[in-house]
Design an enzyme around this catalytic site. Sequence first.
Site, PDB file in Angstrom:
ATOM      1  N   HIS A  96       2.615  -8.069  -3.397  1.00  0.00           N
ATOM      2  CA  HIS A  96       3.671  -7.482  -4.237  1.00  0.00           C
ATOM      3  C   HIS A  96       4.201  -6.204  -3.591  1.00  0.00           C
ATOM      4  O   HIS A  96       3.551  -5.567  -2.761  1.00  0.00           O
ATOM      5  CB  HIS A  96       3.148  -7.196  -5.638  1.00  0.00           C
ATOM      6  CG  HIS A  96       1.994  -6.218  -5.664  1.00  0.00           C
ATOM      7  ND1 HIS A  96       2.154  -4.865  -5.447  1.00  0.00           N
ATOM      8  CD2 HIS A  96       0.674  -6.411  -5.876  1.00  0.00           C
ATOM      9  CE1 HIS A  96       0.982  -4.260  -5.528  1.00  0.00           C
ATOM     10  NE2 HIS A  96       0.065  -5.170  -5.782  1.00  0.00           N
ATOM     11  N   ASP A 392      -3.229  -7.289  -2.630  1.00  0.00           N
ATOM     12  CA  ASP A 392      -3.973  -6.942  -1.420  1.00  0.00           C
ATOM     13  C   ASP A 392      -5.332  -7.627  -1.399  1.00  0.00           C
ATOM     14  O   ASP A 392      -5.834  -8.017  -0.340  1.00  0.00           O
ATOM     15  CB  ASP A 392      -4.123  -5.424  -1.278  1.00  0.00           C
ATOM     16  CG  ASP A 392      -4.787  -4.765  -2.489  1.00  0.00           C
ATOM     17  OD1 ASP A 392      -4.990  -5.435  -3.511  1.00  0.00           O
ATOM     18  OD2 ASP A 392      -5.088  -3.559  -2.406  1.00  0.00           O
TER      19      ASP A 392
END
Length: 509
Positions: A96, A392
């Site tokens: 994102h 992540d």
Amino acid sequence: MVSAVAAHFFFCVIVVNLIPTTPIVEERLLQAADGDVRLTQGKSRKRVFPKPHTQKPNPLSEAYGYCNTPSHNEQAWEGHIPADYKLLSVQVMIRHGDRYPLYTIPKTKRPAINCTLSISRNPSHPLLGAFISHMGLGGRGHWESTLASLPRLPNHSPCEMGDLTQTGVVQQLRNGKILRQAYAPHSFVPSDWSPQQVWVETTGKSRTLQSGLAFLYGFLPEFDWKKLTVHHQWSTLFCGSACDCPARNRFLEEEQRRQYRLRVADEELERTYADMASTLGIPTRNLRVANPIDSLLCHLCHGLPFPCMFTKDGSTNRCLSTAQFAVIRRQQLDDEKDRKRVGLYRKYAILAIYPYLNRTANKMERVAKVAAGNRKPRAGGEEVFTVSSAHDVTMAPLLSALGLEEARFPPFAARLVFELWKSPSVKQGQQEQRAGKGERSKAKDGGFFIRLLYNGEDVTYHTVFCSPLDRRPSQPFCPLKKFLSFVKRDIFNVVNATSYQEACYSHTG
């Protein structure tokens, strides 16, 4: 990493025309303000692998790379392949875009950031206005599970915890547009694509949903909502129905203990935490729980002063410093090095990301079999373009499992691209006998090849399944069968197993 010199050499030894003949370079959106990246015409952006050097990396410059601020030209090598090769499918995982912190630092003011969208506020993008309008039509789309209840655009002013910022939207619009320009000559997504040919999946967080939609709009502007289904991934590992894996959890617990031991042994880090806590007038343990690096990174990425403790009348008293931030960031970089050395994380990563890799390999294999004439395409066509909007904690284990241990930690809006290519057909009989060594090699490998690109750079020959020794001018691409063998069998060698089931339930340590 493929250095500039290596990349130049690579494309020189292949005496063929490339499509396109020069890499895609995104337009400059803003003037670089922090001085960390100064690019002249023809030079690429920051590299995904650090340059070899003897000095330790600068924690501040590393942090600016993590921000991935859309303020410079970007050179992208997606789509660059000899002109006689055919692109069959592309699968992309994105992290994102830029977000508001997930934690607050006690006794400090929250960063003043507006999480609504405006074309008159920087950073902006030529597609931003049209993207905002198009998201208003999202009710025509199909949404799995609870995704329909999430906002399709950032809509808080000021931001709330974890909100995607306008910077994050612009990062993904730019990502999508870069790939649209790179793949335009190949036309692997039909103009009349079917709902089955384009697959979009995301976790149930607004920041990943909005990032995925921004990326898709950059890639397919004004896409037809009625043909789009947005699929929900319940786990950040994108493991679908194969998430249960006790051994994976054990490896993660061991890895977290390693992290803790390294952190408490760092005397400079402990002194820095104590100094910061003293500055803010709070117990040191409260500062650790608040995870100050998350908020400090937000201040750094948005050019805001570091947090200060305010008196009751609202005046500034004492502030945190860049020197303190640099110590925390330095320890993170040390942890990354130690993580690779110990190897626990890679074992965790393989079990964490295997279900996603297995789905990716199966999709490529299906497309290749249809292209080879070994199976009929499904009604509506095969899935040729996939966007997985993740975190992540999704992309980091994916990089590790692929053997990309030297890659930088996934910055905001990082992208990892899997490309599937078909080589020119080798005719049978006499013409095949006359084929050159390179053509016979293509036939032996089935004529299907894979490339991996991380943030615009070709990292295929940094993976564990494609050795640089295999790279040669007559066949500069990695055979698909190497990737398939890795995912179906070789990936489990690290955990002394032969299958995912065995690795998850029979591992004895």
